[in-house]
Structure formats: structure tokens, C-alpha cells
Design an enzyme around this catalytic site. Structure first.
Site, PDB file in Angstrom:
ATOM      1  N   ASP A 194      -9.300  14.519  -2.020  1.00  0.00           N
ATOM      2  CA  ASP A 194      -8.984  13.183  -2.528  1.00  0.00           C
ATOM      3  C   ASP A 194      -9.280  13.130  -4.033  1.00  0.00           C
ATOM      4  OD1 ASP A 194      -9.716  10.574  -3.365  1.00  0.00           O
ATOM      5  OD2 ASP A 194     -10.531   9.976  -1.436  1.00  0.00           O
ATOM      6  N   LYS A 230      -7.213  -0.079  -7.114  1.00  0.00           N
ATOM      7  CA  LYS A 230      -7.980   0.878  -6.314  1.00  0.00           C
ATOM      8  C   LYS A 230      -7.956   2.253  -6.985  1.00  0.00           C
ATOM      9  CE  LYS A 230      -9.770   0.267  -2.935  1.00  0.00           C
ATOM     10  NZ  LYS A 230     -10.258   0.131  -1.560  1.00  0.00           N
ATOM     11  N   ARG A 237      -3.073   1.343  -4.108  1.00  0.00           N
ATOM     12  CA  ARG A 237      -2.807  -0.095  -4.265  1.00  0.00           C
ATOM     13  C   ARG A 237      -3.473  -0.617  -5.533  1.00  0.00           C
ATOM     14  NH1 ARG A 237      -6.788  -2.663   0.325  1.00  0.00           N
ATOM     15  NH2 ARG A 237      -7.821  -0.707   0.886  1.00  0.00           N
ATOM     16  N   HIS A 291      -5.938  16.064   3.147  1.00  0.00           N
ATOM     17  CA  HIS A 291      -5.641  16.064   1.717  1.00  0.00           C
ATOM     18  C   HIS A 291      -5.002  17.377   1.268  1.00  0.00           C
ATOM     19  CE1 HIS A 291      -8.235  12.480   1.790  1.00  0.00           C
ATOM     20  NE2 HIS A 291      -7.421  12.093   0.831  1.00  0.00           N
ATOM     21  N   ASP A 348     -10.308  18.611   2.746  1.00  0.00           N
ATOM     22  CA  ASP A 348     -10.047  18.473   4.185  1.00  0.00           C
ATOM     23  C   ASP A 348      -8.579  18.806   4.435  1.00  0.00           C
ATOM     24  OD1 ASP A 348      -8.414  15.944   4.068  1.00  0.00           O
ATOM     25  OD2 ASP A 348     -10.273  15.182   3.206  1.00  0.00           O
ATOM     26  N   CYS A 371      -4.021  12.308  -1.966  1.00  0.00           N
ATOM     27  CA  CYS A 371      -3.016  12.195  -0.894  1.00  0.00           C
ATOM     28  C   CYS A 371      -1.845  11.301  -1.302  1.00  0.00           C
ATOM     29  CB  CYS A 371      -3.624  11.712   0.426  1.00  0.00           C
ATOM     30  SG  CYS A 371      -4.233  10.028   0.421  1.00  0.00           S
ATOM     31  N   TYR A 372      -2.088  10.385  -2.287  1.00  0.00           N
ATOM     32  CA  TYR A 372      -0.977   9.534  -2.734  1.00  0.00           C
ATOM     33  C   TYR A 372       0.034  10.313  -3.576  1.00  0.00           C
ATOM     34  CZ  TYR A 372      -3.983   5.899  -0.949  1.00  0.00           C
ATOM     35  OH  TYR A 372      -4.777   5.152  -0.126  1.00  0.00           O
ATOM     36  N   ASP A 424      -6.250   9.031  -5.756  1.00  0.00           N
ATOM     37  CA  ASP A 424      -6.545   9.850  -4.571  1.00  0.00           C
ATOM     38  C   ASP A 424      -5.396  10.852  -4.423  1.00  0.00           C
ATOM     39  OD1 ASP A 424      -6.553  10.831  -1.941  1.00  0.00           O
ATOM     40  OD2 ASP A 424      -7.242   8.960  -1.057  1.00  0.00           O
ATOM     41  N   HIS A 459       0.842  -1.189   0.000  1.00  0.00           N
ATOM     42  CA  HIS A 459       0.000   0.000   0.000  1.00  0.00           C
ATOM     43  C   HIS A 459       0.888   1.254   0.000  1.00  0.00           C
ATOM     44  CE1 HIS A 459      -2.838   3.047   1.285  1.00  0.00           C
ATOM     45  NE2 HIS A 459      -3.785   2.228   0.905  1.00  0.00           N
TER      46      HIS A 459
HETATM   47  C1  FPP Z   1      -6.431   2.420   3.060  1.00  0.00           C
HETATM   48  O1  FPP Z   1      -7.547   3.146   3.066  1.00  0.00           O
HETATM   49  C2  FPP Z   1      -5.425   3.144   3.910  1.00  0.00           C
HETATM   50  C3  FPP Z   1      -4.593   2.519   4.697  1.00  0.00           C
HETATM   51  C4  FPP Z   1      -4.636   1.055   4.780  1.00  0.00           C
HETATM   52  C5  FPP Z   1      -3.555   3.275   5.511  1.00  0.00           C
HETATM   53  C6  FPP Z   1      -2.718   4.167   4.681  1.00  0.00           C
HETATM   54  C7  FPP Z   1      -1.524   4.672   5.382  1.00  0.00           C
HETATM   55  C8  FPP Z   1      -1.130   5.912   5.238  1.00  0.00           C
HETATM   56  C9  FPP Z   1      -1.904   6.891   4.421  1.00  0.00           C
HETATM   57  C10 FPP Z   1       0.153   6.373   5.850  1.00  0.00           C
HETATM   58  C11 FPP Z   1      -0.033   7.099   7.124  1.00  0.00           C
HETATM   59  C12 FPP Z   1       1.229   7.715   7.529  1.00  0.00           C
HETATM   60  C13 FPP Z   1       1.589   8.021   8.777  1.00  0.00           C
HETATM   61  C14 FPP Z   1       2.870   8.713   9.006  1.00  0.00           C
HETATM   62  C15 FPP Z   1       0.742   7.717   9.934  1.00  0.00           C
HETATM   63  P1  FPP Z   1      -8.629   2.956   1.916  1.00  0.00           P
HETATM   64  O2  FPP Z   1      -8.931   1.516   1.702  1.00  0.00           O
HETATM   65  O3  FPP Z   1      -9.753   3.856   2.271  1.00  0.00           O
HETATM   66  O4  FPP Z   1      -7.877   3.598   0.680  1.00  0.00           O
HETATM   67  P2  FPP Z   1      -7.403   2.954  -0.724  1.00  0.00           P
HETATM   68  O5  FPP Z   1      -8.631   2.473  -1.420  1.00  0.00           O
HETATM   69  O6  FPP Z   1      -6.777   4.124  -1.431  1.00  0.00           O
HETATM   70  O7  FPP Z   1      -6.401   1.872  -0.410  1.00  0.00           O
HETATM   71 ZN    ZN Z   2      -6.572  10.181   0.472  1.00  0.00          ZN
END
Ligand code: FPP
Ligand code: ZN
Length: 377
Positions: A307, A251, A248, A317, A314, A256-257, A254, A205
Site C-alpha cells: 500500500d 484520503k 477518495r 497489493h 501482501d 492498490c489504487y 495507496d 470511491h
Molecule cells: C475503503 O477502505 C475501501 C472500500 C470502501 C472498498 C473498496 C473497494 C474496492 C477496493 C474494490 C473491490 C473490488 C472487487 C472486484 C471486489 P479504507 O477506508 O481503508 O481505504 P481508503 O482510506 O483508501 O478509502
Molecule cells: Zn490498498
């Protein structure tokens, strides 16, 4: 014949139909004043539904301060207010709590220490009781080298990164007993896909990849990873039609990535934490297209970043979209143990943002005063 879409395919189509029209727009303007106003508004008393974020108070301080700092708009009165908020979040064991009167937590501690670093003054540094904090972190260490987020909590790449990051900023990352086994544990998080997961044998991820890679880089262990497969996985994160990064496989894109994945690209490109010479290289993804996704799809009309459309902006993001933009605005490399930063020829229009430290996620150079304050403590 009608073929029924899976939930994943339906969500992809929904996202594509919200993103694609915005990508048609040729304008690539950054709405600086709107975002500044959004950040100022977030400093006013918040509506009651924000109470769900009560355990994320230290994080809200960090996202807010960091966004203002990267935009070079952080003033003294906001710093003073942040210091007084952070003072109330100090726990009795040297860590910082999520909200007032709550339990100390490694991730709140990370957010608080970064916020203190951004405040960049002795009054803020004095909020940290380094000796107590080290002892508390020892108490959260597991035998396999990982760290719990608190005494009853989970252990993952986020907590390991937070501990290594805090230790580096406060000058105890060379504590061999504290970090014995940590590098090996983090390397076990790399999966068959090439990216890194939160814990060994889980799914790769972008968020966890950034955390694990940044911690591995601080522990000088990049060469222990399978870099070609990591690079391949990071390159695959850019959506070929929508231009943003996903976190990932299969998916959605977004904003934030732009940092969690973009920052991982940046760590590798900058050569940080790699013992070999001459390992700097250009970013291995299309940064022009990423910029297009952020500027055309992630800027909310009323200010703040998000996002994806049609979501609301927010602070989280806003912070990480800004870091993503900052990461492509400059070329970053390490020379003689120091950063050498040059405006990127591709994105000179983004140079109103300050360059970001690829590991500490704050404006580059701010780490220096904190490092020197805690050197002899
Ligand atoms: C999946 O969410 C998100 C996670 C499993 C955690 C992600 C980790 C971070 C963003 C890093 C955090 C950093 C620190 C320093 C604490 P989702 O399933 O809603 O999102 P997705 O569909 O994009 O995977
Ligand atoms: Zn995000």
C-alpha cells in the site's frame, strides 16, 4: 500559536514523511526476482496468522495466479494446484465459497472464475456448472437491478460488477431478464463529486468506481454517465506531491489504487463500452509519476508490493500494483471489436509485464478460450 492537526491532517503528514524521502531516490528499478521469490514463498505453508484470511481463499488463489501470470511466470504445477484448491471451494448452488465448507459468495465466485480463466484449460473450465450458476445469480437479484453478495448479504457495485463480469466471461451477459435494471442502478451510484459510490447516495470511491464503471462498460452504457465530472474526479485522485492515487477525497495514497483508479482511467482511454467512434485517448494523469510512486514507494525490500511505506507487502497489493504498472506499459485501444495493444513509448522498460484486460483484470487474451468453451454450453 500551535494549531492542533486533525486526525486526517496528521495521517497525511505521517504518510508524506514516509513517502517523500523514498521519492528522492532516482533509481526506478523493478525488482523482478524478489517479487517472483515473494510469490513463490506465498505458495508454501503459511504462518498461522493467515487463518484470518480463511474466507478469502478464492481471492488468495486469484491474487497469486494473476500476479504470476502478469509477470509471465505461471507454471503448470501451480495451475494444477490451483485447480485442486478451487475444486474444494465449489458450492452446491453453482457458486464458489470463500473458504472450504463456507457459504457461496458472489465475490469468491468472481475470484474463482477469474482464476479458472487464468488456468486456461478444459480441466479448470469443467469446475464451473454454468446452468446452476446462472440460476443462483438469478436468486441474488434485487428488484432494483442490483445483486446481493449472498442470500443474507449486502448489495453494492462490487457484486453487480462481479456478476456482470462472470456473465460476460461465461457468455450470458446478454440475458435481459438477469440484467434488467442493472445499468440504471449502477449509473445512480455516480455522485456529485463525479466518481461512483458502492450504492446510490454514498461516497465516491476508487474501488467502487472501477467496479461500477467496468460493469457499465460491459453493459454498453458508458454514455449514460456524466463523463467530464468522472474524469475530473479521477484526475484529482493523483496526489500532486506524493504521485500515487488516493481512493477518495482527503484520503491517503495507496498502491492498490494504481489499478482501481488507474484501471478506471484505462477503461475510459481505451474506448471500451463506448458506442461512439474514435473515443480513444491518452491517459489523463501523469503515468511517469505514478510509476515513480509504485517503484520507489511500493516495492518492499524483501519482495512483494505494498500500500505505502512502511507497511508490509501482501498478495492483494502485489497483484494490483502489478496491474497498475501493466496498465501504463502499453497503449490500449479497441479496433474492430478487438484489442489493439502497443508498447507505450513512455514506459517501454515495463514491457516484461503482460498487458492486462481493462475490465476482466487478467492478462489480455486469456478470456478468449473461456469464452469459446462456454459459448455453446
Ligand atoms: C475503503 O477502505 C475501501 C472500500 C470502501 C472498498 C473498496 C473497494 C474496492 C477496493 C474494490 C473491490 C473490488 C472487487 C472486484 C471486489 P479504507 O477506508 O481503508 O481505504 P481508503 O482510506 O483508501 O478509502
Ligand atoms: Zn490498498
Amino acid at each position: 500559536m500551535m494549531v492542533e492537526l486533525s486526525d486526517t491532517q496528521a495521517l497525511q503528514e505521517e504518510t508524506a514523511s514516509a513517502v517523500a524521502p523514498l521519492l528522492q531516490d532516482r533509481q526506478e528499478l523493478f525488482h523482478f526476482n524478489k517479487h517472483h521469490n515473494y510469490l513463490k514463498k506465498m505458495l508454501e505453508p503459511l504462518p498461522s496468522f493467515f487463518s484470518v484470511l480463511d474466507a478469502s481463499k478464492a481471492w488468495m488463489v486469484y491474487w497469486e495466479l494473476n500476479s504470476l501470470a502478469v509477470m509471465n511466470r505461471l507454471d503448470m504445477s501451480t495451475k494444477t494446484r490451483a485447480i485442486s484448491t478451487l475444486r474444494q471451494l465449489r458450492g452446491k448452488n453453482g457458486g464458489f465459497c470463500g473458504g472450504n465448507g463456507q457459504e457461496e459468495h458472489v465475490l469468491s465466485t468472481y475470484a474463482a472464475v477469474l482464476s479458472i480463466c487464468i488456468c486456461d484449460c478444459d480441466e479448470a473450465f469443467a469446475l464451473i456448472d454454468k446452468a446452476k450458476l446462472v440460476q443462483w445469480l438469478y436468486s441474488l437479484k434485487n428488484a432494483d437491478g442490483s445483486f446481493r453478495v449472498n442470500h443474507e448479504g449486502e448489495s453494492d457495485a462490487r457484486s453487480a460488477y462481479a456478476v456482470v463480469c462472470v456473465a460476460s466471461l461465461l457468455g450470458f451477459s446478454n440475458d435481459h431478464d438477469l440484467f434488467n435494471g442493472t445499468l440504471e442502478w449502477l449509473c445512480k451510484c455516480q455522485t456529485y463529486e463525479g466518481g461512483l459510490a458502492g450504492v446510490p447516495n454514498a461516497e465516491a470511491h476508487g474501488g467502487y468506481t472501477f467496479c461500477a464503471l467496468a460493469a457499465i462498460a460491459l453493459l454498453q452504457g458508458i454514455q449514460k454517465l456524466d463523463i467530464p465530472s468522472l474524469v475530473k474526479w479521477l484526475v484529482q485522485r493523483q496526489d500532486s506531491a506524493l504521485y500515487g492515487f488516493s481512493g477518495r477525497t482527503n484520503k491517503l495514497v495507496d498502491g492498490c489504487y494504481s489499478w482501481w483508479v488507474g484501471g478506471s482511467h484505462l477503461i475510459l482511454a481505451s474506448g471500451f463500452g463506448n458506442r461512439s467512434e474514435n473515443v480513444t485517448h491518452a491517459l489523463f494523469y501523469n503515468s511517469r509519476k505514478l510509476m515513480k510512486y509504485i517503484l520507489q514507494c511500493c516495492q518492499a525490500k524483501s519482495g512483494g508490493l505494498r500500500d505505502k511505506p512502511p507497511k508490509r507487502p501482501d498478495q492483494y497489493h502485489t497483484c494490483y500494483c502489478l496491474l497498475g504498472l501493466s496498465s501504463i506499459a502499453y497503449d490500449y485501444k479497441i479496433q474492430d471489436n478487438d484489442w489493439l495493444i502497443e508498447p507505450s513509448s513512455l514506459h517501454s522498460t515495463l514491457n516484461f509485464l503482460l498487458p492486462t484486460h481493462p475490465i476482466f483484470c487478467i492478462p489480455l487474451g486469456l478470456e478468449k478460450k473461456m469464452l469459446s468453451y462456454f459459448k455453446d454450453i
